[in-house]
Design a protein around this motif. Structure first.
Motif, PDB file in Angstrom:
ATOM      1  N   MET A   1      -3.078  23.589   0.980  1.00 50.80           N
ATOM      2  CA  MET A   1      -4.498  23.185   0.692  1.00 50.80           C
ATOM      3  C   MET A   1      -5.259  22.402   2.069  1.00 50.80           C
ATOM      4  N   PRO A   2      -6.040  22.550   2.863  1.00 46.48           N
ATOM      5  CA  PRO A   2      -6.323  21.817   4.665  1.00 46.48           C
ATOM      6  C   PRO A   2      -7.070  20.750   3.431  1.00 46.48           C
ATOM      7  N   ALA A   3      -7.194  19.273   4.611  1.00 43.27           N
ATOM      8  CA  ALA A   3      -7.185  18.364   4.174  1.00 43.27           C
ATOM      9  C   ALA A   3      -8.893  18.259   4.333  1.00 43.27           C
ATOM     10  N   ARG A   4     -10.017  17.394   3.657  1.00 43.56           N
ATOM     11  CA  ARG A   4     -10.957  17.680   3.278  1.00 43.56           C
ATOM     12  C   ARG A   4     -11.871  16.193   4.384  1.00 43.56           C
ATOM     13  N   PRO A   5     -12.268  16.959   5.105  1.00 44.01           N
ATOM     14  CA  PRO A   5     -12.455  15.802   6.315  1.00 44.01           C
ATOM     15  C   PRO A   5     -13.544  14.806   5.500  1.00 44.01           C
ATOM     16  N   LEU A   6     -13.147  13.558   6.249  1.00 45.19           N
ATOM     17  CA  LEU A   6     -13.916  12.348   5.449  1.00 45.19           C
ATOM     18  C   LEU A   6     -15.019  11.618   5.754  1.00 45.19           C
ATOM     19  N   ASP A   7     -16.237  11.649   5.315  1.00 49.14           N
ATOM     20  CA  ASP A   7     -17.553  10.790   5.756  1.00 49.14           C
ATOM     21  C   ASP A   7     -17.899   9.405   6.374  1.00 49.14           C
ATOM     22  N   MET A   8     -18.746   8.871   7.336  1.00 50.21           N
ATOM     23  CA  MET A   8     -18.219   8.082   7.537  1.00 50.21           C
ATOM     24  C   MET A   8     -18.987   7.284   6.040  1.00 50.21           C
ATOM     25  N   MET A   9     -19.322   6.653   5.314  1.00 54.60           N
ATOM     26  CA  MET A   9     -18.855   6.458   4.306  1.00 54.60           C
ATOM     27  C   MET A   9     -17.178   5.659   3.370  1.00 54.60           C
ATOM     28  N   ASN A  10     -16.466   6.577   3.831  1.00 59.42           N
ATOM     29  CA  ASN A  10     -15.270   6.839   3.597  1.00 59.42           C
ATOM     30  C   ASN A  10     -14.937   5.921   4.785  1.00 59.42           C
ATOM     31  N   ILE A  11     -15.584   5.948   5.704  1.00 58.30           N
ATOM     32  CA  ILE A  11     -14.413   5.532   7.113  1.00 58.30           C
ATOM     33  C   ILE A  11     -15.066   4.066   7.229  1.00 58.30           C
ATOM     34  N   THR A  12     -16.319   4.018   6.929  1.00 60.26           N
ATOM     35  CA  THR A  12     -17.009   2.263   6.889  1.00 60.26           C
ATOM     36  C   THR A  12     -16.200   1.860   6.210  1.00 60.26           C
ATOM     37  N   SER A  13     -15.680   1.987   4.825  1.00 64.96           N
ATOM     38  CA  SER A  13     -14.902   1.535   4.238  1.00 64.96           C
ATOM     39  C   SER A  13     -14.053   1.135   4.287  1.00 64.96           C
ATOM     40  N   LEU A  14     -13.113   1.906   4.979  1.00 60.74           N
ATOM     41  CA  LEU A  14     -11.802   1.568   4.756  1.00 60.74           C
ATOM     42  C   LEU A  14     -12.071   0.834   6.012  1.00 60.74           C
ATOM     43  N   VAL A  15     -12.134   1.232   7.153  1.00 56.81           N
ATOM     44  CA  VAL A  15     -12.409  -0.132   8.332  1.00 56.81           C
ATOM     45  C   VAL A  15     -12.905  -1.657   7.693  1.00 56.81           C
ATOM     46  N   ALA A  16     -13.669  -1.462   7.033  1.00 58.27           N
ATOM     47  CA  ALA A  16     -14.454  -2.636   6.466  1.00 58.27           C
ATOM     48  C   ALA A  16     -13.078  -3.627   5.028  1.00 58.27           C
ATOM     49  N   ALA A  17     -12.644  -3.050   4.873  1.00 56.02           N
ATOM     50  CA  ALA A  17     -10.955  -3.470   4.487  1.00 56.02           C
ATOM     51  C   ALA A  17     -10.563  -4.076   5.485  1.00 56.02           C
ATOM     52  N   ALA A  18     -10.052  -3.197   6.136  1.00 55.89           N
ATOM     53  CA  ALA A  18      -8.994  -3.739   7.234  1.00 55.89           C
ATOM     54  C   ALA A  18      -9.416  -4.644   7.975  1.00 55.89           C
ATOM     55  N   THR A  19     -10.657  -4.857   8.083  1.00 55.09           N
ATOM     56  CA  THR A  19     -10.880  -6.389   9.402  1.00 55.09           C
ATOM     57  C   THR A  19     -10.775  -7.733   8.052  1.00 55.09           C
ATOM     58  N   ALA A  20     -10.113  -7.417   6.462  1.00 58.23           N
ATOM     59  CA  ALA A  20     -10.451  -8.746   6.256  1.00 58.23           C
ATOM     60  C   ALA A  20      -9.246  -9.267   6.099  1.00 58.23           C
ATOM     61  N   ALA A  21      -8.322  -8.449   7.116  1.00 58.55           N
ATOM     62  CA  ALA A  21      -7.392  -9.290   7.507  1.00 58.55           C
ATOM     63  C   ALA A  21      -7.146 -10.511   7.927  1.00 58.55           C
ATOM     64  N   PRO A  22      -6.088 -11.493   7.614  1.00 58.65           N
ATOM     65  CA  PRO A  22      -6.245 -12.536   9.000  1.00 58.65           C
ATOM     66  C   PRO A  22      -5.250 -12.383  10.218  1.00 58.65           C
ATOM     67  N   SER A  23      -5.839 -13.506  11.204  1.00 60.73           N
ATOM     68  CA  SER A  23      -5.464 -13.625  12.511  1.00 60.73           C
ATOM     69  C   SER A  23      -5.789 -14.471  12.744  1.00 60.73           C
ATOM     70  N   LEU A  24      -4.943 -14.382  14.457  1.00 58.98           N
ATOM     71  CA  LEU A  24      -4.860 -16.032  14.509  1.00 58.98           C
ATOM     72  C   LEU A  24      -6.216 -16.810  15.132  1.00 58.98           C
ATOM     73  N   HIS A  25      -5.915 -17.832  14.472  1.00 57.47           N
ATOM     74  CA  HIS A  25      -7.863 -18.156  14.437  1.00 57.47           C
ATOM     75  C   HIS A  25      -8.711 -17.231  14.171  1.00 57.47           C
ATOM     76  N   ASN A  26      -8.675 -16.651  13.546  1.00 60.10           N
ATOM     77  CA  ASN A  26      -9.938 -15.327  12.930  1.00 60.10           C
ATOM     78  C   ASN A  26     -10.204 -14.902  14.252  1.00 60.10           C
ATOM     79  N   ALA A  27      -9.927 -14.402  15.017  1.00 67.64           N
ATOM     80  CA  ALA A  27      -9.909 -14.291  16.241  1.00 67.64           C
ATOM     81  C   ALA A  27     -10.593 -12.242  16.842  1.00 67.64           C
ATOM     82  N   GLN A  28      -9.756 -11.877  15.519  1.00 67.37           N
ATOM     83  CA  GLN A  28      -9.935 -10.427  14.831  1.00 67.37           C
ATOM     84  C   GLN A  28      -9.727  -9.907  16.027  1.00 67.37           C
ATOM     85  N   PRO A  29      -8.485  -9.335  16.441  1.00 70.89           N
ATOM     86  CA  PRO A  29      -8.657  -8.769  18.225  1.00 70.89           C
ATOM     87  C   PRO A  29      -8.042  -7.026  17.896  1.00 70.89           C
ATOM     88  N   TRP A  30      -8.883  -6.872  16.911  1.00 65.82           N
ATOM     89  CA  TRP A  30      -8.744  -4.951  16.789  1.00 65.82           C
ATOM     90  C   TRP A  30     -10.021  -4.517  17.152  1.00 65.82           C
TER      91      TRP A  30
END
Length: 329
Positions: A1-30
């Protein structure tokens, strides 16, 4: 079965969770780039947020990006998505660190999904911790978490803890003799109501924690000699609970694995009721980093020193808006 395309809400929520990660001096280098037709998200380094004085080889930058990558995997699993991750897929593209393939045609990793609630709760705590041991079962689970991501977590013996604390004092003295080393810290420190209130990155004064009046916990004081009105003082623990995170080798892909392992450990520790903080201060000097490892250990290279314990949760640090770090292609 082909993968269902992800909508912008899905992508935005995934990236928002990713950016909650720690980084050196909270520079968020991503940065992230979503390719809608193929259902992938690229993780890319933002070298404008590199730290030439304290992280000239960009090891810390890669570790922070690896932590963000792990959060992305956790959020995807929580959303019912299967994740296939390829690290450093294009040596000709220095900024490209990983490609994540997402689809809903396979079962998600439920072990990852259980960590999702900890993403919003995990904050670096620069407060004193209780003089209370960490149960052996919890330590074993944290070791297994690191091992599952291709890294090692070691709880050093008393003599090794003393050595690590000496290294921290050593590097603090070196910093005072070489003021240029403080430029990176000053760049990412936010002091003053206006600066701290509008910041989307860096360490705001509200996250400094109390000024150390006693104790030996390795907590970097981001205020330095600058006064912060209303900042309290506190006595920290005399014998802090430290852990070392490392890998066998010391290449960019190892740093990305270390970052993923680090975040997996931190999220599990958070779910287990532990407060956490990180220090790479003594690892920023090559000679002290070499001395940080236990010669009796199979750990080849130490990437991070963790401070764990029971105490107040940390204060959340600001984050860049998703639209600043996400590109849709």
């Amino acid at each position: 079965m082909p993968a269902r395309p992800l909508d912008m809400m899905n992508i935005t929520s995934l990236v928002a969770a990713a950016t909650a990660a720690p980084s050196l001096h909270n520079a968020q280098p991503w940065r992230f780039r979503h390719h809608t037709k193929v259902g992938t998200i690229e993780l890319r380094a933002d070298f404008e947020r590199a730290m030439p004085h304290t992280d000239p080889g960009n090891r810390g930058l890669h570790i922070g990006c690896g932590a963000a990558l792990f959060n992305l995997r956790v959020a995807a699993a929580d959303s019912g998505l299967h994740v296939d991750t390829h690290l450093l897929p294009d040596p000709a593209d220095r900024e490209l660190l990983a490609v994540v393939h997402l689809d809903d045609s396979h079962r998600p990793d439920r072990d990852l999904a259980t960590l999702f609630p900890a993403i919003a709760r995990r904050h670096t705590s620069r407060h004193p911790f209780q003089d209370k041991p960490i149960p052996a079962a919890v330590q074993d689970a944290l070791r297994d978490a690191a091992l599952g991501e291709g890294a090692q977590l070691a709880f050093p013996a008393a003599w090794h803890v003393e050595s690590l604390l000496e290294h921290v004092r050593d590097v603090e003295g070196r910093d005072s003799l070489h003021p240029e080393r403080l430029e990176d810290v000053q760049r990412w420190t936010r002091i003053g109501a206006e600066s701290a209130g509008t910041a989307v990155d860096g360490i705001p004064e509200g996250a400094f924690g109390p000024r150390k009046q006693g104790g030996r916990a390795p907590v970097r004081d981001f205020a330095g000699r600058q006064p912060v009105p209303g900042r309290p003082a506190a006595v920290f623990e005399t014998t802090p609970h430290l852990a070392l995170l490392g890998t066998h080798n010391d290449h960019p892909d190892d740093w990305l694995r270390a970052g993923q392992a680090l975040e997996r450990v931190l999220l599990l520790a958070t779910l287990d009721g532990l407060a956490t903080s990180l220090t790479s201060h003594a690892l920023e000097q090559a000679d002290l980093r070499e001395l940080a490892r236990d010669p009796r250990s199979a750990m080849g290279f130490v990437h991070m020193v963790l401070r764990l314990g029971y105490g107040p949760a940390g204060t959340g640090a600001p984050r860049r808006p998703v639209h600043e770090v996400l590109e849709i292609g």
